[in-house]
Write a protein that holds these residues in place. Sequence first.
Motif, PDB file in Angstrom:
ATOM      1  N   PRO A 123       0.803  -1.239   0.000  1.00 21.17           N
ATOM      2  CA  PRO A 123       0.000   0.000   0.000  1.00 21.17           C
ATOM      3  C   PRO A 123       0.827   1.276   0.000  1.00 21.17           C
ATOM      4  N   TYR A 124       2.055   1.215  -0.477  1.00 21.04           N
ATOM      5  CA  TYR A 124       2.934   2.379  -0.402  1.00 21.04           C
ATOM      6  C   TYR A 124       3.011   3.142  -1.717  1.00 21.04           C
ATOM      7  N   ASP A 125       1.943   3.142  -2.473  1.00 18.20           N
ATOM      8  CA  ASP A 125       1.842   3.933  -3.692  1.00 18.20           C
ATOM      9  C   ASP A 125       0.870   5.070  -3.397  1.00 18.20           C
ATOM     10  N   GLU A 126       1.380   6.284  -3.219  1.00 20.06           N
ATOM     11  CA  GLU A 126       0.590   7.379  -2.665  1.00 20.06           C
ATOM     12  C   GLU A 126       0.066   8.390  -3.690  1.00 20.06           C
ATOM     13  N   TYR A 127       0.872   8.778  -4.682  1.00 15.51           N
ATOM     14  CA  TYR A 127       0.518   9.935  -5.511  1.00 15.51           C
ATOM     15  C   TYR A 127       0.881   9.751  -6.982  1.00 15.51           C
ATOM     16  N   ARG A 128       0.171  10.499  -7.832  1.00 15.04           N
ATOM     17  CA  ARG A 128       0.576  10.809  -9.190  1.00 15.04           C
ATOM     18  C   ARG A 128       0.546  12.335  -9.287  1.00 15.04           C
ATOM     19  N   TYR A 129       1.647  12.944  -9.681  1.00 19.17           N
ATOM     20  CA  TYR A 129       1.790  14.402  -9.636  1.00 19.17           C
ATOM     21  C   TYR A 129       1.514  15.063 -10.986  1.00 19.17           C
ATOM     22  N   THR A 130       0.904  16.241 -10.933  1.00 18.14           N
ATOM     23  CA  THR A 130       0.854  17.120 -12.089  1.00 18.14           C
ATOM     24  C   THR A 130       2.054  18.062 -12.000  1.00 18.14           C
ATOM     25  N   PRO A 131       2.404  18.749 -13.084  1.00 19.56           N
ATOM     26  CA  PRO A 131       3.516  19.708 -13.001  1.00 19.56           C
ATOM     27  C   PRO A 131       3.260  20.796 -11.959  1.00 19.56           C
ATOM     28  N   TYR A 132       1.997  21.163 -11.793  1.00 18.98           N
ATOM     29  CA  TYR A 132       1.659  22.285 -10.924  1.00 18.98           C
ATOM     30  C   TYR A 132       1.742  21.905  -9.447  1.00 18.98           C
ATOM     31  N   SER A 133       1.312  20.707  -9.106  1.00 20.36           N
ATOM     32  CA  SER A 133       1.434  20.269  -7.714  1.00 20.36           C
ATOM     33  C   SER A 133       2.896  20.062  -7.356  1.00 20.36           C
TER      34      SER A 133
END
Length: 243
Positions: free
Chosen positions: A149-159
Motif C-alpha cells: 500500500p505504499y503507492d501514494e501519488y501521481r503528480y501534475t507539473p503544478y502540484s
Amino acid sequence: MPGPNLKERIENEFLAMPLRPGNMTFYSVRTSILRSVGAETQAFFGSVLDVGCGFMPYRELIRSVPAVESYTGMDLEQPTYYADVEPDLKWDGKTIPASDASFDCVMATEFLEHYAEPEKGLAEIHRVMKPGGIFFATVPFIWNLHEVPYDEYRYTPYSLERLLRTAGFTEIRIKALGGWNAAAAQMIGLWIGFSPLNRFARPVLRSLLFPFYYLLLKTDRKPESFDGFHGSMFTGLSVTARR
C-alpha cells in the motif's frame, strides 16, 4: 559492488534495455528515466545523495560525472535489497541521518510517489543540501498501482512545482518524460504486462501490437515547456531545482 547476476540485471533492465516485444511493459518508462538521469545529472558536482536508491542502478553513471566526488545511496532500513547490495546509508523514512548542508546534490528517481507526506520529505531533503546545490527527481504519471500500500501519488507539473517552492527550492524546471504517443505506448505495455489476460493471449498480443507500440515511441513528441503542459498527456515528469 553488485554481484554478476545483479550487474547483468541492472544492465538489461535499466541501462541497456533492448526494444523488443518482451520488454513492452517496462521499456518506455525505464529508457525515459535513463535519458533524463543521463542529461540532468551532468551538472552534478561534489557529494551526491541518492534518496530511495534501491539497488542503485544509476550509481556508476553518477560517479562518471566529472565534477562528482562521491555518491551515497540511501534507502529504508532493511536487511538486504537485492543479492549482496545494501544502501550506503539507511534511514527511517522520516529523518535523513545527516547534518544540515551535508550534500551538494540530491537525486530521487521514482521516489516521491511513495512518500506519504511529500512536503516533509522535500523539506528534509532541502535541509541536508548545501546552498546552491542541485535537486533532481523523476515521478511517474501513467503507471499501475505498485508496491501497495505504499503507492501514494501521481503528480501534475503544478502540484510538483508548488511542493518544491513550499520546501524552499528555486529555479524549478519540470519536463515531461514522454508525450501523447509515449503515453499511449506505455498503456499498451502495461495492459499486456499486468492486465488479467488469458496466458495464451498475452504473447499473441505482444507480437500483434509491437509494431504499433514501436511506431508510437518513435513518433512521440514531448511538451516543449511548462506552459505546454496545458491539455497535454505525459508518461511522467522530471524536475530539477536549486537549493
